[in-house]
Write an enzyme that holds these catalytic residues in place. Structure first.
Site, PDB file in Angstrom:
ATOM      1  N   ARG A 171      -8.637  -1.407  10.618  1.00  0.00           N
ATOM      2  CA  ARG A 171      -9.589  -1.648   9.526  1.00  0.00           C
ATOM      3  C   ARG A 171     -10.869  -2.323  10.002  1.00  0.00           C
ATOM      4  NH1 ARG A 171      -4.772  -3.269   5.389  1.00  0.00           N
ATOM      5  NH2 ARG A 171      -4.564  -1.276   4.304  1.00  0.00           N
ATOM      6  N   ARG A 219       1.388  -3.345  10.055  1.00  0.00           N
ATOM      7  CA  ARG A 219       0.455  -4.182   9.283  1.00  0.00           C
ATOM      8  C   ARG A 219      -0.465  -4.964  10.215  1.00  0.00           C
ATOM      9  NH1 ARG A 219       1.119  -4.032   4.084  1.00  0.00           N
ATOM     10  NH2 ARG A 219       0.353  -6.114   3.580  1.00  0.00           N
ATOM     11  N   HIS A 243      -3.104   2.897   4.770  1.00  0.00           N
ATOM     12  CA  HIS A 243      -2.122   2.140   3.978  1.00  0.00           C
ATOM     13  C   HIS A 243      -0.863   2.007   4.810  1.00  0.00           C
ATOM     14  CE1 HIS A 243       0.638   0.955   0.768  1.00  0.00           C
ATOM     15  NE2 HIS A 243       1.479   1.817   1.327  1.00  0.00           N
ATOM     16  N   THR A 300      -6.483  -6.233   4.447  1.00  0.00           N
ATOM     17  CA  THR A 300      -6.872  -5.205   3.458  1.00  0.00           C
ATOM     18  C   THR A 300      -8.389  -5.007   3.427  1.00  0.00           C
ATOM     19  OG1 THR A 300      -4.979  -5.799   2.099  1.00  0.00           O
ATOM     20  CG2 THR A 300      -6.738  -4.567   1.009  1.00  0.00           C
ATOM     21  N   PHE A 305      -8.847  -2.676 -10.224  1.00  0.00           N
ATOM     22  CA  PHE A 305      -9.297  -1.590  -9.347  1.00  0.00           C
ATOM     23  C   PHE A 305      -8.400  -0.355  -9.399  1.00  0.00           C
ATOM     24  CE2 PHE A 305      -6.844  -4.587  -6.636  1.00  0.00           C
ATOM     25  CZ  PHE A 305      -5.841  -3.737  -6.156  1.00  0.00           C
ATOM     26  N   LYS A 307      -6.244   7.525   4.839  1.00  0.00           N
ATOM     27  CA  LYS A 307      -6.862   7.733   3.530  1.00  0.00           C
ATOM     28  C   LYS A 307      -8.084   8.681   3.591  1.00  0.00           C
ATOM     29  CE  LYS A 307      -5.339   3.242   1.780  1.00  0.00           C
ATOM     30  NZ  LYS A 307      -5.771   1.997   1.115  1.00  0.00           N
ATOM     31  N   ASN A 356     -10.432   1.574   2.996  1.00  0.00           N
ATOM     32  CA  ASN A 356     -10.022   0.808   4.175  1.00  0.00           C
ATOM     33  C   ASN A 356      -9.172   1.630   5.152  1.00  0.00           C
ATOM     34  OD1 ASN A 356      -7.749   0.921   2.607  1.00  0.00           O
ATOM     35  ND2 ASN A 356      -7.409  -1.283   2.506  1.00  0.00           N
TER      36      ASN A 356
HETATM   37  P1  CMP Z   1      -3.545  -0.539   0.326  1.00  0.00           P
HETATM   38  O1  CMP Z   1      -3.004  -1.309   1.480  1.00  0.00           O
HETATM   39  O2  CMP Z   1      -3.323   0.920   0.280  1.00  0.00           O
HETATM   40  O3  CMP Z   1      -2.967  -1.190  -1.024  1.00  0.00           O
HETATM   41  C1  CMP Z   1      -3.644  -1.112  -2.258  1.00  0.00           C
HETATM   42  C2  CMP Z   1      -5.032  -0.597  -2.120  1.00  0.00           C
HETATM   43  O4  CMP Z   1      -5.897  -0.954  -3.174  1.00  0.00           O
HETATM   44  C3  CMP Z   1      -5.696  -1.248  -0.894  1.00  0.00           C
HETATM   45  O5  CMP Z   1      -5.131  -0.792   0.277  1.00  0.00           O
HETATM   46  C4  CMP Z   1      -7.136  -0.877  -1.133  1.00  0.00           C
HETATM   47  O6  CMP Z   1      -7.423   0.476  -0.800  1.00  0.00           O
HETATM   48  C5  CMP Z   1      -7.201  -1.037  -2.646  1.00  0.00           C
HETATM   49  N1  CMP Z   1      -7.719  -2.375  -3.005  1.00  0.00           N
HETATM   50  C6  CMP Z   1      -7.169  -3.561  -2.803  1.00  0.00           C
HETATM   51  N2  CMP Z   1      -7.922  -4.560  -3.285  1.00  0.00           N
HETATM   52  C7  CMP Z   1      -8.992  -3.965  -3.827  1.00  0.00           C
HETATM   53  C8  CMP Z   1     -10.139  -4.441  -4.492  1.00  0.00           C
HETATM   54  N3  CMP Z   1     -10.328  -5.748  -4.692  1.00  0.00           N
HETATM   55  N4  CMP Z   1     -11.038  -3.553  -4.909  1.00  0.00           N
HETATM   56  C9  CMP Z   1     -10.843  -2.219  -4.711  1.00  0.00           C
HETATM   57  N5  CMP Z   1      -9.749  -1.698  -4.086  1.00  0.00           N
HETATM   58  C10 CMP Z   1      -8.845  -2.565  -3.636  1.00  0.00           C
END
Ligand code: CMP
Length: 140
Positions: free
Chosen positions: A104, A87, A117, A93, A59, A11, A114
């Site tokens: 992460r 994963r 993905h 996450t 979000f 990212k 983070n």
């Molecule tokens: P990803 O695994 O790419 O899947 C969805 C993305 O949304 C996640 O990683 C984060 O980058 C983002 N995300 C998930 N939860 C939140 C949250 N509570 N606030 C902001 N961003 C989030």
């Protein structure tokens, strides 16, 4: 166990810190092979399409804005149980909840920024890989 493919995205927070090679080392050290890779600047439309499943989440707007804020690296990773393995390598996450030794935990900045993905199921892996790559661009 079966050989699988999964979609990975490095990212914008990670490309901004020039740590794409460091992240790729996590994958390769764990036995995953990078069988496709491209650096992209996502458009708002591409980000919204990719994360459509999160459309109703609070979000969503912020997430799409962030994903367009700088370059990303889209990749296909291949290996035994690649979806679950990736994963595991990524960690939770929210980096604050991620296990030691995960990407992460080591490199993520917060729940949104983070660093990586990864697809969460075989069905989504197939959909997400085809979102960015044609069959002939994935070379195992
Ligand atoms: P990803 O695994 O790419 O899947 C969805 C993305 O949304 C996640 O990683 C984060 O980058 C983002 N995300 C998930 N939860 C939140 C949250 N509570 N606030 C902001 N961003 C989030």
């Amino acid at each position: 166990m079966a050989v699988e493919r999964t979609l990975s995205i490095i990212k914008p927070d990670a490309t901004a810190r020039n740590i794409t090679g460091k992240i790729n080392t996590f994958f390769e050290d764990a036995g995953l092979k990078i069988v496709a890779q491209r650096r992209v600047r996502l458009t708002r439309e591409q980000a919204e399409g990719f994360y459509a499943v999160h459309k109703e989440r609070a979000f969503f707007d912020e997430l799409c804005e962030y994903m367009c804020s700088g370059p990303a690296v889209v990749q296909v990773l291949e290996g035994e149980s690649a979806i679950a393995k990736n994963r595991e390598i990524m960690g939770a996450t929210n980096p604050a909840n991620a296990d030691e030794g995960t990407i992460r935990k080591a490199l993520g900045q917060n729940v949104q920024e983070n660093s990586v993905h990864g697809s969460d199921s075989p069905e989504n892996a197939a959909i997400e890989i085809s979102y960015f790559f044609s069959t002939c661009e994935v070379v195992g």
